[in-house]
Design an enzyme around this catalytic site. Structure first.
Site, short mmCIF file in Angstrom:
data_model
loop_
_atom_site.label_atom_id
_atom_site.label_comp_id
_atom_site.label_asym_id
_atom_site.label_seq_id
_atom_site.Cartn_x
_atom_site.Cartn_y
_atom_site.Cartn_z
N PRO A 57 8.55 -5.25 -8.86
CG PRO A 57 6.57 -5.05 -7.65
CD PRO A 57 7.54 -6.07 -8.18
CG ASN A 58 7.73 0.32 -7.20
OD1 ASN A 58 7.40 1.11 -8.09
ND2 ASN A 58 6.85 -0.21 -6.37
NE ARG A 89 9.78 2.16 -3.69
CZ ARG A 89 9.87 0.94 -3.21
NH1 ARG A 89 10.79 0.11 -3.66
NH2 ARG A 89 9.05 0.53 -2.27
CE1 TYR A 104 13.81 -1.17 -0.74
CE2 TYR A 104 12.78 0.98 -0.92
CZ TYR A 104 12.70 -0.37 -0.64
OH TYR A 104 11.49 -0.91 -0.26
CG ASN A 142 14.34 -7.71 -4.50
OD1 ASN A 142 13.21 -7.64 -4.01
ND2 ASN A 142 15.28 -6.82 -4.23
CB ALA A 192 5.45 -4.48 -3.17
CG HIS A 234 5.34 -7.83 1.45
ND1 HIS A 234 6.28 -8.35 2.31
CD2 HIS A 234 5.95 -6.80 0.82
CE1 HIS A 234 7.39 -7.64 2.22
NE2 HIS A 234 7.22 -6.70 1.32
CG ASP A 236 0.45 -21.02 -6.14
OD1 ASP A 236 0.88 -21.27 -4.99
OD2 ASP A 236 -0.76 -20.81 -6.38
CD GLU A 252 11.20 -13.63 -1.06
OE1 GLU A 252 10.54 -14.55 -1.57
OE2 GLU A 252 10.75 -12.84 -0.21
CG HIS A 257 13.32 -8.93 0.57
ND1 HIS A 257 12.30 -8.42 -0.21
CD2 HIS A 257 13.02 -10.22 0.81
CE1 HIS A 257 11.42 -9.38 -0.41
NE2 HIS A 257 11.82 -10.49 0.19
CB SER A 314 15.08 -2.70 3.14
OG SER A 314 13.86 -3.38 2.87
NE ARG A 347 11.26 -0.68 4.52
CZ ARG A 347 10.97 -0.65 3.24
NH1 ARG A 347 11.33 -1.63 2.44
NH2 ARG A 347 10.32 0.37 2.73
NE ARG A 397 7.69 -1.84 3.35
CZ ARG A 397 7.48 -1.58 2.07
NH1 ARG A 397 7.65 -2.53 1.17
NH2 ARG A 397 7.09 -0.39 1.68
#
Length: 141
Positions: free
Chosen positions: A10-11, A18, A23, A74, A77, A80, A87, A98, A100, A102, A107, A111
């Site tokens: 998301p985002n 954003r 970012y 990635n 959110a 978290h 799963d 994985e 990220h 940032s 942060r 997070r």
């Protein structure tokens, strides 16, 4: 040639708009093009982005029966909060990294917990767009 699925949560479709101070100013499409240019003919990538948790879970589940050599995710959110994505990742029998953009540990405290990372082979955090390239590069070695 290895085939790598890259899932974005998301985002991430709002990159460049954003929180550019966190970012950067490049869009997800810019990052995809830059990454694909850097890996050139070393790997085939398939990029996917969704703001919807269930769509991400479904894409991970579909990857289980496809012929990908690895997955880079990635989860945004959802990293978290999503037991469902965690799963689904555990179903896979391929390496999962994985990423990220940032540095999550610099942060907000919420997070610092990465539920999805517990189902991954490795984590890249705080390297900006290079997180994707470095993850793919490490999977190719």
């Amino acid at each position: 040639m290895k085939s790598i699925l890259i899932i974005n949560g998301p985002n991430l479709n709002m990159l460049g708009k954003r929180e550019p101070e966190v970012y950067g100013t490049e869009s997800l499409a810019d990052i995809e093009a830059w990454t694909n240019d850097k890996i050139k003919s070393k790997a085939k990538t398939v990029w996917f982005q969704s703001n919807i948790e269930g769509e991400i879970v479904s894409r991970i589940q579909a990857a289980h029966s496809e012929s990908f050599d690895a997955l880079v995710i990635n989860p945004g959110a959802y990293a978290h909060t999503s037991v469902a994505i965690h799963d689904a990742l555990k179903i896979l029998k391929i390496p999962v990294i994985e990423v990220h953009l940032s540095q999550v540990y610099k942060r907000e405290e919420f997070r610092h917990t990465l539920l999805t990372a517990k189902a991954c082979s490795a984590i890249m955090s705080g390297l900006g767009k290079q997180s994707y390239y470095i993850a793919i590069h490490s999977l190719l070695d």
